[in-house]
Design a protein around this motif. Sequence first.
Motif, PDB file in Angstrom:
ATOM      1  N   ALA A  38      60.299  87.684  74.067  1.00 16.57           N
ATOM      2  CA  ALA A  38      61.281  86.923  74.858  1.00 16.57           C
ATOM      3  C   ALA A  38      62.701  87.227  74.394  1.00 16.57           C
ATOM      4  CB  ALA A  38      60.983  85.431  74.759  1.00 16.57           C
ATOM      5  N   SER A  39      62.909  87.319  73.082  1.00 16.04           N
ATOM      6  CA  SER A  39      64.289  87.558  72.650  1.00 16.04           C
ATOM      7  C   SER A  39      64.709  89.003  72.932  1.00 16.04           C
ATOM      8  CB  SER A  39      64.515  87.151  71.196  1.00 16.04           C
ATOM      9  OG  SER A  39      63.652  87.826  70.350  1.00 16.04           O
ATOM     10  N   ALA A  40      63.744  89.916  72.951  1.00 14.66           N
ATOM     11  CA  ALA A  40      64.081  91.295  73.342  1.00 14.66           C
ATOM     12  C   ALA A  40      64.580  91.333  74.784  1.00 14.66           C
ATOM     13  CB  ALA A  40      62.871  92.208  73.172  1.00 14.66           C
ATOM     14  N   VAL A  41      63.939  90.532  75.632  1.00 17.78           N
ATOM     15  CA  VAL A  41      64.351  90.479  77.043  1.00 17.78           C
ATOM     16  C   VAL A  41      65.763  89.901  77.161  1.00 17.78           C
ATOM     17  CG1 VAL A  41      63.883  89.428  79.300  1.00 17.78           C
ATOM     18  CG2 VAL A  41      61.986  90.308  77.912  1.00 17.78           C
ATOM     19  N   VAL A  42      66.020  88.846  76.387  1.00 18.33           N
ATOM     20  CA  VAL A  42      67.350  88.226  76.419  1.00 18.33           C
ATOM     21  C   VAL A  42      68.413  89.232  75.963  1.00 18.33           C
ATOM     22  CG1 VAL A  42      68.809  86.435  75.380  1.00 18.33           C
ATOM     23  CG2 VAL A  42      66.470  85.887  76.127  1.00 18.33           C
ATOM     24  N   ARG A  43      68.153  89.918  74.850  1.00 19.16           N
ATOM     25  CA  ARG A  43      69.110  90.928  74.357  1.00 19.16           C
ATOM     26  C   ARG A  43      69.328  92.028  75.385  1.00 19.16           C
ATOM     27  NH1 ARG A  43      66.301  90.704  69.627  1.00 19.16           N
ATOM     28  NH2 ARG A  43      65.257  92.674  70.053  1.00 19.16           N
ATOM     29  N   TRP A  44      68.260  92.390  76.088  1.00 19.10           N
ATOM     30  CA  TRP A  44      68.316  93.463  77.080  1.00 19.10           C
ATOM     31  C   TRP A  44      69.224  93.060  78.241  1.00 19.10           C
ATOM     32  CZ3 TRP A  44      63.772  95.153  80.722  1.00 19.10           C
ATOM     33  CH2 TRP A  44      63.992  96.464  81.156  1.00 19.10           C
ATOM     34  N   GLY A  45      69.100  91.785  78.659  1.00 24.67           N
ATOM     35  CA  GLY A  45      69.918  91.276  79.748  1.00 24.67           C
ATOM     36  C   GLY A  45      69.555  91.818  81.120  1.00 24.67           C
ATOM     37  N   HIS A 211      58.629 104.707  75.994  1.00 31.14           N
ATOM     38  CA  HIS A 211      58.828 104.538  77.437  1.00 31.14           C
ATOM     39  C   HIS A 211      60.288 104.227  77.772  1.00 31.14           C
ATOM     40  CE1 HIS A 211      54.402 103.762  77.589  1.00 31.14           C
ATOM     41  NE2 HIS A 211      54.523 104.317  78.772  1.00 31.14           N
ATOM     42  N   ILE A 212      60.771 103.105  77.205  1.00 27.28           N
ATOM     43  CA  ILE A 212      62.117 102.632  77.556  1.00 27.28           C
ATOM     44  C   ILE A 212      63.026 102.909  76.374  1.00 27.28           C
ATOM     45  CG2 ILE A 212      63.482 100.684  78.399  1.00 27.28           C
ATOM     46  CD1 ILE A 212      60.949  99.344  79.336  1.00 27.28           C
ATOM     47  N   ALA A 213      63.686 104.066  76.414  1.00 29.59           N
ATOM     48  CA  ALA A 213      64.482 104.500  75.264  1.00 29.59           C
ATOM     49  C   ALA A 213      65.529 103.454  74.894  1.00 29.59           C
ATOM     50  CB  ALA A 213      65.140 105.840  75.573  1.00 29.59           C
ATOM     51  N   GLU A 214      66.175 102.856  75.908  1.00 28.86           N
ATOM     52  CA  GLU A 214      67.285 101.933  75.624  1.00 28.86           C
ATOM     53  C   GLU A 214      66.828 100.699  74.850  1.00 28.86           C
ATOM     54  OE1 GLU A 214      67.663 101.520  80.029  1.00 28.86           O
ATOM     55  OE2 GLU A 214      68.168  99.443  79.591  1.00 28.86           O
ATOM     56  N   GLN A 216      63.348 100.624  73.030  1.00 24.26           N
ATOM     57  CA  GLN A 216      62.362 100.894  71.983  1.00 24.26           C
ATOM     58  C   GLN A 216      62.902 101.745  70.839  1.00 24.26           C
ATOM     59  OE1 GLN A 216      59.471 102.352  74.941  1.00 24.26           O
ATOM     60  NE2 GLN A 216      57.991 101.018  73.908  1.00 24.26           N
ATOM     61  N   LEU A 217      63.982 102.491  71.083  1.00 21.66           N
ATOM     62  CA  LEU A 217      64.557 103.271  69.981  1.00 21.66           C
ATOM     63  C   LEU A 217      65.081 102.331  68.904  1.00 21.66           C
ATOM     64  CD1 LEU A 217      66.460 106.064  71.927  1.00 21.66           C
ATOM     65  CD2 LEU A 217      64.612 106.420  70.290  1.00 21.66           C
ATOM     66  N   ALA A 218      65.758 101.283  69.342  1.00 22.46           N
ATOM     67  CA  ALA A 218      66.325 100.332  68.376  1.00 22.46           C
ATOM     68  C   ALA A 218      65.254  99.426  67.794  1.00 22.46           C
ATOM     69  CB  ALA A 218      67.413  99.505  69.055  1.00 22.46           C
ATOM     70  N   ASP A 219      64.161  99.275  68.495  1.00 20.67           N
ATOM     71  CA  ASP A 219      63.121  98.338  68.076  1.00 20.67           C
ATOM     72  C   ASP A 219      61.739  98.926  68.387  1.00 20.67           C
ATOM     73  OD1 ASP A 219      61.596  96.196  67.373  1.00 20.67           O
ATOM     74  OD2 ASP A 219      62.545  94.760  68.744  1.00 20.67           O
ATOM     75  N   PRO A 220      61.292  99.869  67.547  1.00 25.05           N
ATOM     76  CA  PRO A 220      60.030 100.574  67.843  1.00 25.05           C
ATOM     77  C   PRO A 220      58.798  99.676  67.880  1.00 25.05           C
ATOM     78  CG  PRO A 220      61.325 101.801  66.223  1.00 25.05           C
ATOM     79  CD  PRO A 220      61.975 100.455  66.377  1.00 25.05           C
ATOM     80  N   LYS A 221      58.911  98.421  67.401  1.00 24.25           N
ATOM     81  CA  LYS A 221      57.748  97.524  67.484  1.00 24.25           C
ATOM     82  C   LYS A 221      57.574  96.940  68.887  1.00 24.25           C
ATOM     83  CE  LYS A 221      57.192  94.794  63.618  1.00 24.25           C
ATOM     84  NZ  LYS A 221      57.803  93.910  62.577  1.00 24.25           N
ATOM     85  N   LEU A 222      58.526  97.252  69.739  1.00 27.59           N
ATOM     86  CA  LEU A 222      58.442  96.785  71.126  1.00 27.59           C
ATOM     87  C   LEU A 222      57.641  97.796  71.940  1.00 27.59           C
ATOM     88  CD1 LEU A 222      59.582  94.459  72.884  1.00 27.59           C
ATOM     89  CD2 LEU A 222      61.539  95.934  73.368  1.00 27.59           C
ATOM     90  N   GLY A 223      56.558  97.311  72.549  1.00 25.27           N
ATOM     91  CA  GLY A 223      55.716  98.188  73.361  1.00 25.27           C
ATOM     92  C   GLY A 223      55.655  97.707  74.790  1.00 25.27           C
ATOM     93  N   LEU A 224      54.829  98.354  75.571  1.00 27.21           N
ATOM     94  CA  LEU A 224      54.584  97.914  76.951  1.00 27.21           C
ATOM     95  C   LEU A 224      53.120  97.515  77.084  1.00 27.21           C
ATOM     96  CD1 LEU A 224      56.455 100.419  79.313  1.00 27.21           C
ATOM     97  CD2 LEU A 224      57.273  98.333  78.277  1.00 27.21           C
TER      98      LEU A 224
END
Length: 274
Positions: A38-45, A211-214, A216-224
């Motif tokens: 959820a916080s990754a989504v918020v940061r993503w905007g 998948h989503i470079a913008e 997952q590069l900053a946060d490789p623990k984020l997957g799909l």
Amino acid sequence: MKDEALQIGRYEIFVFNDGLFEAKAEYLHHLDGPEASASAVVRWGKTSTMLDVNCFALRSPDGDMLIDTGAGTAWGPGFGHARPAMEAKGFTPESITCVLLTHIHGDHAYGLLNDDGTAYFPNADILVPHADLAFFGDPALRETVSEARRGGFTVADKMQRAYGARIRSLSTGPIFEGIEAVPLPGHTPGQMGYRLQGSEDDLLILADALHIAELQLADPKLGLVFDLDPVQSAATRLATLEQAAQHGWIVGGGHLHGFGRIERAQTGFRMIGL
Ligand SMILES: [Zn+2]
């Protein structure tokens, strides 16, 4: 460098965008749990982004090859753009002698097929990662995964019907002069990357390890959610990015935009486009 080919060793490499795939915020899955997602989504905007669906064409003195095929006509009118683009560069269905698949998912493999299920590439052998063939080729395993992750079983079945004995199982290591298969498990059990070795630069096609470079590069623990094994997927992503940054490899991917190099950043990594 759009429209330009890379020259790596004996291979001239073109990237073709077959279409765009909408990656939605709800597909994000953070290893640290729902709050981290959820916080990754918020940061993503954002609520979604459009990802390239790529395939790669290789030309060498030995002939023409592909790495992945795009979705062909199987995913509707938004896809199948790679075919005419490849033909414009002289890659015809007949000229392709080998297709290297990174993994058995529709956006990478359905381009192997005509609408009627026959082989689109009449002269090609299809090299498929061994563990993906074993997994997606086993109908008994279909029920063991959630419905959203079952697409690969259908693809494997259709591919088998179209190409039969021309499908060859691929293991890790050298496959052709200057090309090595590199295991990138997690997104699928057998996902394979391909590393082309040049005198100055190496190119790693890292498949769907990213998948989503913008994000997952900053946060490789984020997957799909499409990653079959999220833990292994994240470990593979991190290790691949570390290696690419350490060696200065050029990278391309199933859903990255063009080619670039990976660098370490303050948080995680960043990709610098060529
Ligand atoms: Zn993909």
